[in-house]
Design a protein around this motif. Structure first.
Motif, PDB file in Angstrom:
ATOM      1  N   THR A  25     -40.525   4.985 -22.831  1.00 10.30           N
ATOM      2  CA  THR A  25     -41.508   5.783 -23.570  1.00 10.30           C
ATOM      3  C   THR A  25     -40.868   6.436 -24.793  1.00 10.30           C
ATOM      4  OG1 THR A  25     -42.744   6.197 -21.539  1.00 10.30           O
ATOM      5  CG2 THR A  25     -43.157   7.692 -23.373  1.00 10.30           C
ATOM      6  N   ALA A  26     -39.612   6.847 -24.690  1.00 11.71           N
ATOM      7  CA  ALA A  26     -38.910   7.481 -25.800  1.00 11.71           C
ATOM      8  C   ALA A  26     -38.640   6.501 -26.946  1.00 11.71           C
ATOM      9  CB  ALA A  26     -37.592   8.081 -25.311  1.00 11.71           C
ATOM     10  N   MET A  27     -38.626   5.204 -26.644  1.00  9.96           N
ATOM     11  CA  MET A  27     -38.258   4.221 -27.668  1.00  9.96           C
ATOM     12  C   MET A  27     -39.404   3.338 -28.137  1.00  9.96           C
ATOM     13  SD  MET A  27     -34.436   3.068 -26.444  1.00  9.96           S
ATOM     14  CE  MET A  27     -34.782   2.837 -24.710  1.00  9.96           C
ATOM     15  N   VAL A  28     -40.468   3.215 -27.374  1.00 13.99           N
ATOM     16  CA  VAL A  28     -41.557   2.307 -27.739  1.00 13.99           C
ATOM     17  C   VAL A  28     -42.462   2.990 -28.765  1.00 13.99           C
ATOM     18  CG1 VAL A  28     -43.226   2.958 -25.940  1.00 13.99           C
ATOM     19  CG2 VAL A  28     -43.167   0.610 -26.783  1.00 13.99           C
ATOM     20  N   GLY A  29     -43.036   2.215 -29.654  1.00 13.49           N
ATOM     21  CA  GLY A  29     -43.963   2.764 -30.639  1.00 13.49           C
ATOM     22  C   GLY A  29     -43.240   3.385 -31.822  1.00 13.49           C
ATOM     23  N   ALA A  30     -44.004   4.121 -32.594  1.00 12.13           N
ATOM     24  CA  ALA A  30     -43.462   4.734 -33.807  1.00 12.13           C
ATOM     25  C   ALA A  30     -42.532   5.886 -33.456  1.00 12.13           C
ATOM     26  CB  ALA A  30     -44.603   5.225 -34.689  1.00 12.13           C
ATOM     27  N   GLY A  31     -41.389   5.917 -34.089  1.00 15.14           N
ATOM     28  CA  GLY A  31     -40.435   6.996 -33.856  1.00 15.14           C
ATOM     29  C   GLY A  31     -39.663   6.828 -32.567  1.00 15.14           C
ATOM     30  N   THR A  32     -38.568   7.552 -32.473  1.00 14.26           N
ATOM     31  CA  THR A  32     -37.720   7.511 -31.283  1.00 14.26           C
ATOM     32  C   THR A  32     -37.455   8.938 -30.841  1.00 14.26           C
ATOM     33  OG1 THR A  32     -36.674   5.487 -32.085  1.00 14.26           O
ATOM     34  CG2 THR A  32     -35.510   6.698 -30.372  1.00 14.26           C
ATOM     35  N   ASP A  33     -37.694   9.209 -29.569  1.00 20.49           N
ATOM     36  CA  ASP A  33     -37.476  10.544 -29.011  1.00 20.49           C
ATOM     37  C   ASP A  33     -36.026  10.639 -28.527  1.00 20.49           C
ATOM     38  OD1 ASP A  33     -37.457  12.938 -27.641  1.00 20.49           O
ATOM     39  OD2 ASP A  33     -39.201  12.482 -26.393  1.00 20.49           O
ATOM     40  N   THR A  34     -35.136  10.971 -29.454  1.00 18.42           N
ATOM     41  CA  THR A  34     -33.711  11.016 -29.110  1.00 18.42           C
ATOM     42  C   THR A  34     -33.391  12.146 -28.134  1.00 18.42           C
ATOM     43  OG1 THR A  34     -33.273  12.272 -31.137  1.00 18.42           O
ATOM     44  CG2 THR A  34     -32.903   9.890 -31.219  1.00 18.42           C
ATOM     45  N   ASP A  35     -34.171  13.213 -28.156  1.00 17.85           N
ATOM     46  CA  ASP A  35     -33.933  14.314 -27.207  1.00 17.85           C
ATOM     47  C   ASP A  35     -34.095  13.829 -25.769  1.00 17.85           C
ATOM     48  OD1 ASP A  35     -33.413  16.092 -29.262  1.00 17.85           O
ATOM     49  OD2 ASP A  35     -35.447  16.919 -29.283  1.00 17.85           O
ATOM     50  N   THR A  36     -35.149  13.047 -25.516  1.00 19.15           N
ATOM     51  CA  THR A  36     -35.367  12.512 -24.163  1.00 19.15           C
ATOM     52  C   THR A  36     -34.247  11.549 -23.790  1.00 19.15           C
ATOM     53  OG1 THR A  36     -37.753  12.804 -24.258  1.00 19.15           O
ATOM     54  CG2 THR A  36     -36.929  11.132 -22.718  1.00 19.15           C
ATOM     55  N   ILE A  37     -33.861  10.692 -24.717  1.00 25.72           N
ATOM     56  CA  ILE A  37     -32.774   9.738 -24.447  1.00 25.72           C
ATOM     57  C   ILE A  37     -31.507  10.491 -24.063  1.00 25.72           C
ATOM     58  CG2 ILE A  37     -31.228   8.045 -25.521  1.00 25.72           C
ATOM     59  CD1 ILE A  37     -33.724   7.129 -27.176  1.00 25.72           C
ATOM     60  N   MET A  38     -31.156  11.507 -24.833  1.00 28.65           N
ATOM     61  CA  MET A  38     -29.931  12.263 -24.553  1.00 28.65           C
ATOM     62  C   MET A  38     -30.043  13.043 -23.236  1.00 28.65           C
ATOM     63  SD  MET A  38     -28.032  11.227 -26.926  1.00 28.65           S
ATOM     64  CE  MET A  38     -26.605  12.274 -26.824  1.00 28.65           C
ATOM     65  N   ARG A  39     -31.237  13.562 -22.937  1.00 31.92           N
ATOM     66  CA  ARG A  39     -31.435  14.299 -21.683  1.00 31.92           C
ATOM     67  C   ARG A  39     -31.238  13.384 -20.481  1.00 31.92           C
ATOM     68  NH1 ARG A  39     -35.402  14.284 -18.548  1.00 31.92           N
ATOM     69  NH2 ARG A  39     -36.924  13.554 -20.051  1.00 31.92           N
ATOM     70  N   VAL A  40     -31.840  12.197 -20.537  1.00 32.30           N
ATOM     71  CA  VAL A  40     -31.713  11.249 -19.424  1.00 32.30           C
ATOM     72  C   VAL A  40     -30.257  10.811 -19.274  1.00 32.30           C
ATOM     73  CG1 VAL A  40     -32.314   8.934 -18.616  1.00 32.30           C
ATOM     74  CG2 VAL A  40     -34.105  10.448 -19.501  1.00 32.30           C
TER      75      VAL A  40
END
Length: 129
Positions: free
Chosen positions: A53-68
């Protein structure tokens, strides 16, 4: 005229790439040492879903990636996350389908600077991508 030809070439290349047979899910062969896992399988599936979910679609949620990634305690946790993520696909521009493992997705989505931060976090558990 030249721009029109360039667009046509891109469309043809994308269509040809979509015709290629997708690779087999190599993550299925990952063997886990369950005694070294920090969480149950449900947690890794949840983490994999959050990463997608953090990587699909427009933009990348790097905060979620780093948290996981920061929640991983052992190398086996990383292996379990990669296995739970499996090989996932998403349609991108001009109908092109991107398909890959978690490592493929991370290297496709993140900038060099962001990948460096990811590797700093993963280095704590003996992993680099």
């Amino acid at each position: 005229m030249l721009a029109g030809i360039a667009v046509l070439v891109v469309v043809i290349v994308v269509l040809l790439l979509n015709k290629l047979k997708p690779e087999e899910d190599v993550t299925r062969s990952i063997k886990l040492d369950e005694s070294k896992l920090s969480y149950n399988n449900t947690q890794y599936v949840l983490y994999a879903s959050q990463m997608y979910t953090a990587m699909v679609g427009a933009g990348t949620d790097t905060d979620t990636i780093m948290r996981v990634l920061g929640a991983l305690i052992t190398t086996e946790d990383w292996n379990a996350l990669v296995k739970a993520f499996g090989t996932r696909s998403v349609k991108k521009w001009f109908g092109y389908t991107f398909s890959g493992t978690l490592i493929d997705w991370l290297t496709d989505e993140l900038s060099g600077k962001e990948l460096k931060k990811v590797n700093e976090v993963l280095a704590k558990i003996g992993v680099t991508i």
